[in-house]
Design a protein around this motif. Structure first.
Motif, PDB file in Angstrom:
ATOM      1  N   ASN A 145      -7.791  -6.350  -1.274  1.00  0.00           N
ATOM      2  CA  ASN A 145      -6.592  -5.632  -0.855  1.00  0.00           C
ATOM      3  C   ASN A 145      -5.948  -6.273   0.360  1.00  0.00           C
ATOM      4  OD1 ASN A 145      -7.227  -3.697  -2.823  1.00  0.00           O
ATOM      5  ND2 ASN A 145      -6.477  -2.042  -1.533  1.00  0.00           N
TER       6      ASN A 145
ATOM      7  N   ASP B  80       0.211  -7.612   2.939  1.00  0.00           N
ATOM      8  CA  ASP B  80       0.798  -6.568   2.100  1.00  0.00           C
ATOM      9  C   ASP B  80       1.156  -5.337   2.945  1.00  0.00           C
ATOM     10  OD1 ASP B  80       0.767  -7.947  -0.222  1.00  0.00           O
ATOM     11  OD2 ASP B  80      -0.984  -6.939  -1.087  1.00  0.00           O
TER      12      ASP B  80
ATOM     13  N   ASP C 264       1.017   0.648   2.137  1.00  0.00           N
ATOM     14  CA  ASP C 264       0.917   1.402   0.885  1.00  0.00           C
ATOM     15  C   ASP C 264       0.102   0.630  -0.149  1.00  0.00           C
ATOM     16  OD1 ASP C 264       1.964   3.755  -0.769  1.00  0.00           O
ATOM     17  OD2 ASP C 264       2.517   2.033  -1.999  1.00  0.00           O
ATOM     18  N   ARG C 265       0.314  -0.680  -0.251  1.00  0.00           N
ATOM     19  CA  ARG C 265      -0.445  -1.482  -1.219  1.00  0.00           C
ATOM     20  C   ARG C 265      -1.886  -1.663  -0.756  1.00  0.00           C
ATOM     21  NH1 ARG C 265       1.066  -4.257  -5.334  1.00  0.00           N
ATOM     22  NH2 ARG C 265      -0.433  -5.941  -4.901  1.00  0.00           N
ATOM     23  N   GLN C 266      -2.100  -1.830   0.535  1.00  0.00           N
ATOM     24  CA  GLN C 266      -3.461  -2.015   1.035  1.00  0.00           C
ATOM     25  C   GLN C 266      -4.314  -0.759   0.858  1.00  0.00           C
ATOM     26  OE1 GLN C 266      -2.778  -3.364   5.043  1.00  0.00           O
ATOM     27  NE2 GLN C 266      -2.663  -5.524   4.430  1.00  0.00           N
TER      28      GLN C 266
ATOM     29  N   THR D 104      -4.102   1.193  -1.756  1.00  0.00           N
ATOM     30  CA  THR D 104      -4.157   1.483  -3.196  1.00  0.00           C
ATOM     31  C   THR D 104      -5.369   0.782  -3.802  1.00  0.00           C
ATOM     32  OG1 THR D 104      -1.753   1.680  -3.350  1.00  0.00           O
ATOM     33  CG2 THR D 104      -2.955   1.304  -5.394  1.00  0.00           C
TER      34      THR D 104
ATOM     35  N   ARG E 212      -7.313  -0.776  -6.632  1.00  0.00           N
ATOM     36  CA  ARG E 212      -6.969  -1.331  -7.944  1.00  0.00           C
ATOM     37  C   ARG E 212      -8.152  -2.005  -8.636  1.00  0.00           C
ATOM     38  NH1 ARG E 212      -2.824  -2.587  -4.413  1.00  0.00           N
ATOM     39  NH2 ARG E 212      -3.760  -4.615  -3.968  1.00  0.00           N
TER      40      ARG E 212
END
Length: 517
Positions: A266, A281, A284-286, A288, A290
């Motif tokens: 991440n 990033d 918000d992306r960090q 998340t 996945r």
């Protein structure tokens, strides 16, 4: 404010020199009320005394300060405590004081800094991640504190002191709401039943939605959710003119989700090549999640904690001295499922599921006699007894790719720890404003574990297909710790002191030990 300098050497010997003045920022030792200044009374030396006259390197957070900063968990105190870091980790409270900490939070290990509730040692770090509510003050003592507080205080002591019943009617209701679904409700009522009995009840309820988002296309909920509730009932009973009994009963439940981590991918690109580069990033992306492990399918993580405690504090003023007894029983049950992200090599990342179940109980008693008044000699001494018994089972799944069986199981029944100690400390007035202190404590500890390591095809052991090996051990340790100190009233509002003290951490053993090793 107390300004202190100190160091803790490898042989657990520390020296501290401190001066007290009245300008206090984060860790104020006084509270201003109206036109005057009211002293904060502390029990850092196990007897009540003004903070300005207590020759101990410490910080005190009062109820007013805790409310002002909104601190309702031990981890929230860290920003206001110099040389101290408290982390509400998924596997328990991590306490670091002056750089000294402990990484073993299992039942076979012991901490370097003691966490106490109303003077009672709380053994399990997992039960120290508790809600702070209706608290009188928090005292943080830099270590070693081996003479008056005993074992496992080489780094220091964190003592949470709750409010006791008083002789007037009080009541309070509070509520708070914030982002990410934060909601808190608390209440307290204090009732003086008569001249002999006063009762106090307090309760709190806290919830907070997940910080993490699930981007793995699976129905799991992620994040360090908060979902805890606790209640405490206290009674103060005047047994006689000079004898008082304070009884506290507390129960709590914490159902927070401990799936609170995200993969290293991440934050970095190029991990598989062995040359990670920060990806930059968005937050918000960090936040998340996945990752879908190639070797298993993660389950919904959970953590369910249930704790209760019964404490009795008897104080009997005999005139020249006060006899006190502090007894407590605590129980703690913990069940959880944690989903680990396990990077075996730069190119391989696996998923590991770890279920756990454990039950713990502890009992402790301390009998202490302390002189009254401010004569040329003040002294205290006593005896202490402690016992903890634990049973737990935890296993790691999905590690076949690294040569382990489907279920790698640790079962312990029981793990026992026993401790007993005798201690004493005296302060002598050498001249006007000059005092010398000497104290010592002798402690004996016994720890044992009866357990196994299982290599199993299923969660249940099958003697026909599975293997087990002994995972047992026992150890006995003892230590005499001591303290020497001088303190001098430099001015009515300034105390200068120096001390040298030793500490003691009870021994433990590693996994895989045979009996007697």
């Amino acid at each position: 404010m107390k300004n202190q300098q100190g160091r803790l050497t490898p042989n657990l010997l520390a020296m501290s020199i401190a001066a007290i003045a009245w300008s206090a920022p984060a860790c104020a030792q006084v509270e201003t009320q109206g036109d005057g200044i009211q002293e904060v009374i502390v029990t850092a030396q196990r007897t009540a005394a003004p903070a300005s006259k207590t020759p101990v390197a410490m910080s005190v957070l009062t109820a007013r300060q805790l409310d002002a900063i909104g601190a309702d968990t031990p981890g929230a105190l860290a920003a206001r405590l110099p040389n101290t870091y408290l982390e509400n980790s998924y596997d328990g409270l991590r306490i670091t004081i002056r750089g000294v900490s402990n990484a073993d939070v299992t039942e076979k290990g012991d901490p370097s800094a003691a966490f106490m509730a109303d003077g009672v040692y709380v053994a399990r770090p997992q039960s120290q991640n508790t809600a702070l509510y209706d608290v009188e003050r928090v005292e943080v003592l830099r270590g070693p504190q081996g003479t008056l507080y005993g074992r496992n205080t080489t780094a220091g002591v964190v003592n949470v002191i709750t409010k006791a019943p008083v002789g007037r009617f009080e009541g309070d209701v509070n509520a708070a709401f914030g982002n990410r679904g934060e909601r808190k409700v608390g209440a307290m009522v204090n009732v003086p039943v008569n001249d002999v009995l006063a009762l106090r009840a307090a309760a709190t309820w806290n919830e907070h939605d997940a910080y993490l988002k699930n981007g793995s296309n699976t129905p799991r909920g992620l994040g360090l959710d908060r979902d805890d509730r606790a209640a405490r009932l206290s009674a103060r009973l005047a047994l006689a003119k000079n004898a008082t009994l304070l009884v506290r009963y507390e129960a709590s439940r914490d159902d927070s989700n401990n799936d609170s981590t995200v993969p290293d991918s991440n934050f970095y690109n190029g991990i598989a090549t062995g040359q990670p580069v920060w990806n930059g990033d968005s937050t918000d992306r960090q936040l998340t999640y996945r990752f879908n492990p190639p070797n298993t399918r993660f389950e919904q993580g959970y953590s369910r904690k249930k704790a209760s405690s019964l404490t009795a504090d008897l104080s009997w003023d005999l005139g020249p001295a006060t006899l006190s007894w502090l007894g407590a029983h605590r129980s703690f049950d913990h069940d959880y499922l944690y989903n680990f992200y396990y990077r075996v090599a730069p190119t391989i990342a696996l998923g590991v599921r770890q279920p756990f179940t454990g039950t713990y109980s502890q009992d402790s008693h301390e009998l202490r006699l302390a002189t009254n008044g401010a004569g040329p000699v003040t002294a205290q001494g006593g005896v202490y007894w402690f016992r903890e018994r634990a049973r737990d089972t935890y296993y790691f799944r999905d590690l076949q790719a690294v040569g382990l069986p489907p279920y790698y199981v640790f079962g312990n029944d029981p793990v026992e720890a026993r401790s007993k100690a005798v201690f004493g400390q005296a302060t002598v007035r050498l001249a006007d404003g000059l005092r010398a202190t000497a104290g010592a404590r002798y402690t004996e500890d016994d720890k044992s574990r009866t357990g196994t390591i299982g290599y199993q095809r299923t969660a249940a052991f099958n003697a026909a297909t599975d293997l087990r090996e002994l995972n047992a051990g026992s150890i006995s340790t003892d230590k005499t710790t001591w303290r020497l100190g001088l303190d001098y009233d430099l001015a009515p509002a300034t105390l200068v002191y120096g001390s040298i003290a030793t500490g003691y951490k009870a021994g433990g053993f590693n996994d895989g030990c045979a009996a007697g090793d």
